[in-house]
Design a protein around this motif. Sequence first.
Motif, PDB file in Angstrom:
ATOM      1  N   THR A  62      56.528  97.477 147.410  1.00  0.00           N
ATOM      2  CA  THR A  62      55.472  98.172 147.235  1.00  0.00           C
ATOM      3  C   THR A  62      54.443  97.575 147.048  1.00  0.00           C
ATOM      4  N   VAL A  63      53.133  98.114 147.375  1.00  0.00           N
ATOM      5  CA  VAL A  63      51.725  97.641 147.134  1.00  0.00           C
ATOM      6  C   VAL A  63      50.745  98.578 146.490  1.00  0.00           C
ATOM      7  N   THR A  64      50.586  98.542 145.117  1.00  0.00           N
ATOM      8  CA  THR A  64      50.016  99.325 144.264  1.00  0.00           C
ATOM      9  C   THR A  64      48.313  98.995 144.098  1.00  0.00           C
ATOM     10  N   PHE A  65      47.672  99.807 144.494  1.00  0.00           N
ATOM     11  CA  PHE A  65      45.984  99.557 144.412  1.00  0.00           C
ATOM     12  C   PHE A  65      45.547 100.238 143.216  1.00  0.00           C
ATOM     13  N   GLY A  66      44.348  99.634 142.541  1.00  0.00           N
ATOM     14  CA  GLY A  66      43.694 100.153 141.361  1.00  0.00           C
ATOM     15  C   GLY A  66      42.859  99.489 140.933  1.00  0.00           C
ATOM     16  N   THR A  67      41.971  99.973 139.685  1.00  0.00           N
ATOM     17  CA  THR A  67      41.211  98.764 138.932  1.00  0.00           C
ATOM     18  C   THR A  67      42.186  98.090 138.160  1.00  0.00           C
ATOM     19  N   PRO A  68      41.698  96.762 137.630  1.00  0.00           N
ATOM     20  CA  PRO A  68      42.526  95.995 136.803  1.00  0.00           C
ATOM     21  C   PRO A  68      43.069  96.877 135.755  1.00  0.00           C
ATOM     22  N   ALA A  69      42.223  97.517 134.918  1.00  0.00           N
ATOM     23  CA  ALA A  69      42.726  98.227 133.665  1.00  0.00           C
ATOM     24  C   ALA A  69      43.771  99.280 133.924  1.00  0.00           C
ATOM     25  N   ASP A  70      43.471  99.963 135.119  1.00  0.00           N
ATOM     26  CA  ASP A  70      44.573 100.935 135.244  1.00  0.00           C
ATOM     27  C   ASP A  70      46.011 100.408 135.948  1.00  0.00           C
ATOM     28  N   VAL A  71      45.769  99.373 136.438  1.00  0.00           N
ATOM     29  CA  VAL A  71      47.177  98.705 136.907  1.00  0.00           C
ATOM     30  C   VAL A  71      47.713  97.989 136.339  1.00  0.00           C
ATOM     31  N   ILE A  72      46.896  96.808 135.673  1.00  0.00           N
ATOM     32  CA  ILE A  72      47.654  95.743 134.686  1.00  0.00           C
ATOM     33  C   ILE A  72      47.886  96.454 133.296  1.00  0.00           C
ATOM     34  N   THR A  73      49.105  97.127 133.331  1.00  0.00           N
ATOM     35  CA  THR A  73      49.630  97.622 131.980  1.00  0.00           C
ATOM     36  C   THR A  73      50.899  97.154 131.669  1.00  0.00           C
ATOM     37  N   PRO A  74      51.275  97.279 130.306  1.00  0.00           N
ATOM     38  CA  PRO A  74      52.308  96.704 129.960  1.00  0.00           C
ATOM     39  C   PRO A  74      53.578  97.342 130.640  1.00  0.00           C
ATOM     40  N   GLU A  75      53.697  98.487 131.139  1.00  0.00           N
ATOM     41  CA  GLU A  75      54.815  99.012 131.824  1.00  0.00           C
ATOM     42  C   GLU A  75      54.833  98.347 133.393  1.00  0.00           C
ATOM     43  N   LEU A  76      53.797  98.222 133.951  1.00  0.00           N
ATOM     44  CA  LEU A  76      53.822  97.330 135.241  1.00  0.00           C
ATOM     45  C   LEU A  76      54.379  95.743 134.813  1.00  0.00           C
ATOM     46  N   ILE A  77      53.663  95.192 133.909  1.00  0.00           N
ATOM     47  CA  ILE A  77      54.162  93.868 133.567  1.00  0.00           C
ATOM     48  C   ILE A  77      55.456  93.746 133.569  1.00  0.00           C
ATOM     49  N   HIS A  78      56.256  94.669 132.527  1.00  0.00           N
ATOM     50  CA  HIS A  78      57.527  94.600 132.581  1.00  0.00           C
ATOM     51  C   HIS A  78      58.401  94.900 133.709  1.00  0.00           C
ATOM     52  N   ARG A  79      57.817  95.844 134.378  1.00  0.00           N
ATOM     53  CA  ARG A  79      58.669  96.206 135.547  1.00  0.00           C
ATOM     54  C   ARG A  79      58.438  95.175 136.586  1.00  0.00           C
ATOM     55  N   VAL A  80      57.555  94.417 136.561  1.00  0.00           N
ATOM     56  CA  VAL A  80      57.297  93.360 137.913  1.00  0.00           C
ATOM     57  C   VAL A  80      58.001  92.071 137.356  1.00  0.00           C
TER      58      VAL A  80
END
Length: 268
Positions: free
Chosen positions: A210-228
């Motif tokens: 997948t490719v997820t677009f967004g602002t850094p604050a919206d995308v670089i979250t604890p949930e995403l960091i853990h998942r990725v």
Amino acid sequence: MTDLVLDRLVAHRGRPLFEPVSAALPPGTLLGLVGPNGAGKSSLLSAIVGSGVTSSGTARYGEADLHRLRPRRLAEVLAYMTQDSYAPNELRVRDVVAVGARATPAAGPVDVRTAAALERLDVAHLADRSYARLSGGERQLVQVARVVAQHAPVMLLDEPTSALDLGHQLTVMHVLRRHATDGHIVVVTMHDLTQALRWADQVAVVAGGTVTFGTPADVITPELIHRVYGVTAEVFDSPGGSPTLSLVRPSDPTPATLTRPGPAAARP
């Protein structure tokens, strides 16, 4: 000013590497491509250019389909730095950088733009040295200078800071940020999430097909960091107002805190 438009763009290496990507990047954008090794960040850059990887979908700059442009015309629109960008070893550093400047003759005198790029990337003292005699980090700075001298409206750079010390990382990112601020479209692959937080207007996370677009604050979250990345993270503001990442690997109970400078330092 013209957008870079990606329409259902996919890179293939025997199979699709990620879902079709559709996005419009306006002038003035610095897009950070982040994600784990092997996810397809470099392949996405190659798919935009239309070389080095099989691709489907389109990448357009205005009315121009980048995949259909002749090399000379493509160089007027797009500057590209790969991780293994090549230059003949017998060339001097100033000649390597001048290759970029000569690709866009309408942008101004070649010698002036070459000298300015060497100065901005802090490699003017290497101008008369043979490219063969440079270290890996010096070659990387020279290749960034080549892209800067080209002054194309779209700039793609694949991990331009990977071999650099901290000071030169800041130099490169300051220069690329300035070009975005001046109206260029700059797309940079990076592994350092703090770089993405600090410098990017938009991020695209390439992971798991997948490719997820967004602002850094919206995308670089604890949930995403853990998942990725499989890492537990806390994202918070330091007392000085700077966004901060506190990262903990599952096997390591001791957090490693990474802080980026505040907004004043983030925009030259």
